[in-house]
Design a protein around this motif. Structure first.
Motif, PDB file in Angstrom:
ATOM      1  N   GLY A 165       0.811  -1.221   0.000  1.00 53.53           N
ATOM      2  CA  GLY A 165       0.000   0.000   0.000  1.00 53.53           C
ATOM      3  C   GLY A 165       0.838   1.261   0.000  1.00 53.53           C
ATOM      4  O   GLY A 165       0.312   2.362   0.210  1.00 53.53           O
ATOM      5  N   THR A 166       2.159   1.123  -0.245  1.00 55.45           N
ATOM      6  CA  THR A 166       3.025   2.308  -0.210  1.00 55.45           C
ATOM      7  C   THR A 166       3.411   2.773  -1.613  1.00 55.45           C
ATOM      8  O   THR A 166       4.400   3.472  -1.792  1.00 55.45           O
ATOM      9  CB  THR A 166       4.295   2.049   0.633  1.00 55.45           C
ATOM     10  OG1 THR A 166       4.973   0.904   0.104  1.00 55.45           O
ATOM     11  CG2 THR A 166       3.928   1.816   2.076  1.00 55.45           C
TER      12      THR A 166
ATOM     13  N   TRP B 210       0.664   8.179   2.027  1.00 55.80           N
ATOM     14  CA  TRP B 210      -0.311   8.200   3.118  1.00 55.80           C
ATOM     15  C   TRP B 210      -0.096   9.460   3.952  1.00 55.80           C
ATOM     16  O   TRP B 210       1.032   9.745   4.343  1.00 55.80           O
ATOM     17  CB  TRP B 210      -0.111   6.995   4.049  1.00 55.80           C
ATOM     18  CG  TRP B 210      -0.413   5.662   3.458  1.00 55.80           C
ATOM     19  CD1 TRP B 210       0.375   4.949   2.602  1.00 55.80           C
ATOM     20  CD2 TRP B 210      -1.585   4.863   3.681  1.00 55.80           C
ATOM     21  NE1 TRP B 210      -0.229   3.752   2.281  1.00 55.80           N
ATOM     22  CE2 TRP B 210      -1.428   3.673   2.937  1.00 55.80           C
ATOM     23  CE3 TRP B 210      -2.738   5.027   4.447  1.00 55.80           C
ATOM     24  CZ2 TRP B 210      -2.390   2.667   2.920  1.00 55.80           C
ATOM     25  CZ3 TRP B 210      -3.693   4.019   4.434  1.00 55.80           C
ATOM     26  CH2 TRP B 210      -3.518   2.856   3.674  1.00 55.80           C
TER      27      TRP B 210
ATOM     28  N   VAL C 250      -0.213  11.005   7.465  1.00 55.18           N
ATOM     29  CA  VAL C 250      -0.118  10.437   8.803  1.00 55.18           C
ATOM     30  C   VAL C 250      -0.178  11.568   9.829  1.00 55.18           C
ATOM     31  O   VAL C 250       0.408  12.634   9.617  1.00 55.18           O
ATOM     32  CB  VAL C 250       1.204   9.652   8.976  1.00 55.18           C
ATOM     33  CG1 VAL C 250       1.307   9.069  10.389  1.00 55.18           C
ATOM     34  CG2 VAL C 250       1.329   8.559   7.939  1.00 55.18           C
TER      35      VAL C 250
ATOM     36  N   PHE D 167       5.170   7.868   3.671  1.00 53.51           N
ATOM     37  CA  PHE D 167       4.338   8.335   4.788  1.00 53.51           C
ATOM     38  C   PHE D 167       4.636   9.802   5.068  1.00 53.51           C
ATOM     39  O   PHE D 167       5.760  10.151   5.416  1.00 53.51           O
ATOM     40  CB  PHE D 167       4.595   7.488   6.036  1.00 53.51           C
ATOM     41  CG  PHE D 167       4.324   6.032   5.804  1.00 53.51           C
ATOM     42  CD1 PHE D 167       3.026   5.553   5.787  1.00 53.51           C
ATOM     43  CD2 PHE D 167       5.362   5.150   5.538  1.00 53.51           C
ATOM     44  CE1 PHE D 167       2.771   4.215   5.536  1.00 53.51           C
ATOM     45  CE2 PHE D 167       5.114   3.812   5.291  1.00 53.51           C
ATOM     46  CZ  PHE D 167       3.816   3.341   5.284  1.00 53.51           C
TER      47      PHE D 167
ATOM     48  N   ARG E 295      -5.798   8.059   7.581  1.00 51.46           N
ATOM     49  CA  ARG E 295      -6.112   6.684   7.968  1.00 51.46           C
ATOM     50  C   ARG E 295      -5.118   6.139   8.981  1.00 51.46           C
ATOM     51  O   ARG E 295      -5.394   5.162   9.674  1.00 51.46           O
ATOM     52  CB  ARG E 295      -6.138   5.776   6.723  1.00 51.46           C
ATOM     53  CG  ARG E 295      -7.290   6.062   5.766  1.00 51.46           C
ATOM     54  CD  ARG E 295      -8.620   5.615   6.375  1.00 51.46           C
ATOM     55  NE  ARG E 295      -9.774   6.148   5.656  1.00 51.46           N
ATOM     56  CZ  ARG E 295     -10.363   7.297   5.962  1.00 51.46           C
ATOM     57  NH1 ARG E 295      -9.938   8.033   6.976  1.00 51.46           N
ATOM     58  NH2 ARG E 295     -11.397   7.712   5.257  1.00 51.46           N
ATOM     59  N   LEU E 296      -3.922   6.751   9.052  1.00 53.88           N
ATOM     60  CA  LEU E 296      -2.861   6.252   9.936  1.00 53.88           C
ATOM     61  C   LEU E 296      -2.437   7.337  10.924  1.00 53.88           C
ATOM     62  O   LEU E 296      -2.325   8.505  10.543  1.00 53.88           O
ATOM     63  CB  LEU E 296      -1.625   5.847   9.114  1.00 53.88           C
ATOM     64  CG  LEU E 296      -1.798   4.760   8.053  1.00 53.88           C
ATOM     65  CD1 LEU E 296      -0.465   4.524   7.340  1.00 53.88           C
ATOM     66  CD2 LEU E 296      -2.287   3.467   8.686  1.00 53.88           C
TER      67      LEU E 296
ATOM     68  N   ILE F 280       0.204   8.133  14.548  1.00 51.10           N
ATOM     69  CA  ILE F 280       1.259   7.724  15.479  1.00 51.10           C
ATOM     70  C   ILE F 280       0.942   8.308  16.847  1.00 51.10           C
ATOM     71  O   ILE F 280       0.658   9.498  16.967  1.00 51.10           O
ATOM     72  CB  ILE F 280       2.629   8.230  14.987  1.00 51.10           C
ATOM     73  CG1 ILE F 280       2.986   7.566  13.650  1.00 51.10           C
ATOM     74  CG2 ILE F 280       3.713   7.958  16.025  1.00 51.10           C
ATOM     75  CD1 ILE F 280       4.280   8.070  13.037  1.00 51.10           C
TER      76      ILE F 280
ATOM     77  N   ARG G 284      -7.694   4.319  10.960  1.00 51.03           N
ATOM     78  CA  ARG G 284      -7.817   2.869  10.779  1.00 51.03           C
ATOM     79  C   ARG G 284      -6.572   2.096  11.155  1.00 51.03           C
ATOM     80  O   ARG G 284      -6.573   0.867  11.212  1.00 51.03           O
ATOM     81  CB  ARG G 284      -8.180   2.544   9.321  1.00 51.03           C
ATOM     82  CG  ARG G 284      -9.638   2.577   8.918  1.00 51.03           C
ATOM     83  CD  ARG G 284     -10.613   2.653   9.836  1.00 51.03           C
ATOM     84  NE  ARG G 284     -11.717   2.097  10.411  1.00 51.03           N
ATOM     85  CZ  ARG G 284     -12.214   2.531  11.593  1.00 51.03           C
ATOM     86  NH1 ARG G 284     -11.628   3.442  12.297  1.00 51.03           N
ATOM     87  NH2 ARG G 284     -13.285   2.007  12.091  1.00 51.03           N
ATOM     88  N   GLY G 285      -5.437   2.791  11.364  1.00 52.58           N
ATOM     89  CA  GLY G 285      -4.200   2.116  11.767  1.00 52.58           C
ATOM     90  C   GLY G 285      -3.443   2.982  12.754  1.00 52.58           C
ATOM     91  O   GLY G 285      -3.269   4.178  12.522  1.00 52.58           O
ATOM     92  N   LEU G 286      -3.023   2.375  13.884  1.00 52.83           N
ATOM     93  CA  LEU G 286      -2.329   3.122  14.937  1.00 52.83           C
ATOM     94  C   LEU G 286      -0.948   2.533  15.178  1.00 52.83           C
ATOM     95  O   LEU G 286      -0.800   1.314  15.299  1.00 52.83           O
ATOM     96  CB  LEU G 286      -3.114   3.042  16.251  1.00 52.83           C
ATOM     97  CG  LEU G 286      -4.557   3.528  16.257  1.00 52.83           C
ATOM     98  CD1 LEU G 286      -5.128   3.407  17.672  1.00 52.83           C
ATOM     99  CD2 LEU G 286      -4.642   4.959  15.755  1.00 52.83           C
ATOM    100  N   LEU G 287       0.043   3.405  15.247  1.00 55.22           N
ATOM    101  CA  LEU G 287       1.385   2.994  15.642  1.00 55.22           C
ATOM    102  C   LEU G 287       1.639   3.595  17.016  1.00 55.22           C
ATOM    103  O   LEU G 287       1.736   4.810  17.166  1.00 55.22           O
ATOM    104  CB  LEU G 287       2.414   3.500  14.620  1.00 55.22           C
ATOM    105  CG  LEU G 287       3.868   3.099  14.875  1.00 55.22           C
ATOM    106  CD1 LEU G 287       4.020   1.589  14.996  1.00 55.22           C
ATOM    107  CD2 LEU G 287       4.761   3.627  13.753  1.00 55.22           C
TER     108      LEU G 287
ATOM    109  N   ASP H  89     -11.481  -4.069  13.680  1.00 61.90           N
ATOM    110  CA  ASP H  89     -11.271  -3.584  12.312  1.00 61.90           C
ATOM    111  C   ASP H  89     -10.230  -2.458  12.248  1.00 61.90           C
ATOM    112  O   ASP H  89     -10.071  -1.820  11.215  1.00 61.90           O
ATOM    113  CB  ASP H  89     -12.596  -3.099  11.712  1.00 61.90           C
ATOM    114  CG  ASP H  89     -13.217  -1.957  12.500  1.00 61.90           C
ATOM    115  OD1 ASP H  89     -12.832  -1.766  13.676  1.00 61.90           O
ATOM    116  OD2 ASP H  89     -14.071  -1.255  11.943  1.00 61.90           O
TER     117      ASP H  89
ATOM    118  N   ALA I 126      -6.127  -1.566  12.738  1.00 65.54           N
ATOM    119  CA  ALA I 126      -4.807  -2.186  12.828  1.00 65.54           C
ATOM    120  C   ALA I 126      -3.984  -1.460  13.891  1.00 65.54           C
ATOM    121  O   ALA I 126      -4.069  -0.243  14.023  1.00 65.54           O
ATOM    122  CB  ALA I 126      -4.108  -2.123  11.479  1.00 65.54           C
ATOM    123  N   LEU I 127      -3.211  -2.241  14.644  1.00 63.21           N
ATOM    124  CA  LEU I 127      -2.402  -1.661  15.720  1.00 63.21           C
ATOM    125  C   LEU I 127      -1.015  -2.280  15.712  1.00 63.21           C
ATOM    126  O   LEU I 127      -0.878  -3.491  15.637  1.00 63.21           O
ATOM    127  CB  LEU I 127      -3.078  -1.949  17.074  1.00 63.21           C
ATOM    128  CG  LEU I 127      -2.281  -1.617  18.341  1.00 63.21           C
ATOM    129  CD1 LEU I 127      -2.102  -0.119  18.493  1.00 63.21           C
ATOM    130  CD2 LEU I 127      -2.978  -2.191  19.573  1.00 63.21           C
TER     131      LEU I 127
END
Lengths: 219, 219
Positions: A85-86, A90, A92, A115, A153-154, A156, A177-180, A192, A194-195
């Protein structure tokens, strides 16, 4: 004709997805050295993996090798980026403008990999409105509107341990939708979302365990 | 009497060692909330693990629970620190005083967990001799003497990808036994040296893969 069943990326085991990132790093290193093609054996050897493992990992996603040639380095880089997906940029968002957060803002490795940091938030009123490089630190109350406007969507998380779950909840509610997570604490998210967690001290603890162990066994 | 075989820490699987770090984080969180005792079920639930998994992980190292009481939080923290080797302070050296390196220097989480940054190196002559907080950035040629003098066993690599292997080789030759690599490239070390890698962009790639996937499956 390709006789293999259609690829099912949703069935790929996590370690294979992590290896895709490693393959991408190695392929980019080969490209910097002007390599045009590479075999699964050569790619595997550079990472301590067998050629069978390399072929199996790529086979989840399609047929990328060419008989007698191997993989075309530039093509395979493009394919792996598409899979990860890169192949697009994205946006961030960062929450937490402390020391670590500010370093992550300055870390050029993210943008090189697709990113782009586009917004920074902090709960501390004394930081809100301050400039940091190209960013103005925003209040947490701005978060939902910024997620929508920038199509984020992402995100940090680089906040203290005690605030991390609350920040995660706010991000998820806002549509991220995605966490770092860099906070040194375990957080939970809905199924649903992502972590991934990076606890920098845990990394050192794992080393100190191994180094302590080898000192003991050498006694 | 304890009828179980003597613990064999060298046989512990890596995931169990990683979980020890997670248990330690949770136990410290419980301690901050003044919890005195905790059951394997409660500790497991806080991390999404079964009580059987928790008991099995600790059983590699000994018998820490008390019938009818569970684990004493403070005792178990002390035991886990002893196992991880963080019941003492480790001197840690940093190579690479770029943006990320400087953030790692400022990251207070390391010292809280028993890791004290004691020296900083950079290959760039324009940085050598400059002060950064309490540190004076040293030349790479000082590295072996500093490793000896400060009894350094752990080092963090935060240099560009192309220099990482060379820096790792220098650290290993100087006697460092555990490396934490932040450079976005795979490096290799001898079998008796511990290596952990943190590629910050890889963490985001793994998220972008998962988020892309869930967007596709929702189409």
């Amino acid at each position: 004709m390709d006789q293999s069943p259609p690829p099912r990326p949703e069935l790929v085991p996590n370690p294979a997805v992590r290896r895709l990132s490693l393959y991408l790093r190695q392929l980019e290193a080969f490209k910097r050295k002007d390599r045009r093609t590479i075999s699964s054996k050569q790619l595997g050897e550079s990472l301590g993996l067998t050629d069978a493992q390399v072929r199996k990992d790529f086979a989840y996603f399609g047929q990328f090798g060419h008989p007698g040639i191997g993989y075309r380095v530039e093509d395979l880089i493009a394919q792996v980026k598409r899979i990860l997906g890169t192949d697009k940029i994205w946006n961030v968002m960062l929450v937490g403008a402390g020391n670590l957060g500010r370093a992550l803002l300055a870390y050029r490795g993210f943008e090189q990999k697709g990113f782009k940091m586009t917004a920074v938030f902090d709960a501390d009123p004394s930081k809100v409105g301050k400039k940091h490089g190209p960013f103005v630190i925003q209040a947490m109350s701005d978060l939902p509107a910024t997620v929508q406007k920038q199509n984020i969507r992402l995100a940090i998380i680089a906040v203290p341990a005690d605030n991390a779950q609350d920040v995660a909840d706010q991000l998820v509610t806002a549509g991220v939708r995605g966490l770092l997570n860099f906070a040194p604490v375990s957080i939970t998210v809905p199924g649903d979302v992502a972590l991934n967690a990076v606890d920098l001290a845990v990394q050192l603890e794992q080393l100190s365990f191994q180094v302590s162990l080898s000192s003991i066994s050498q006694v």
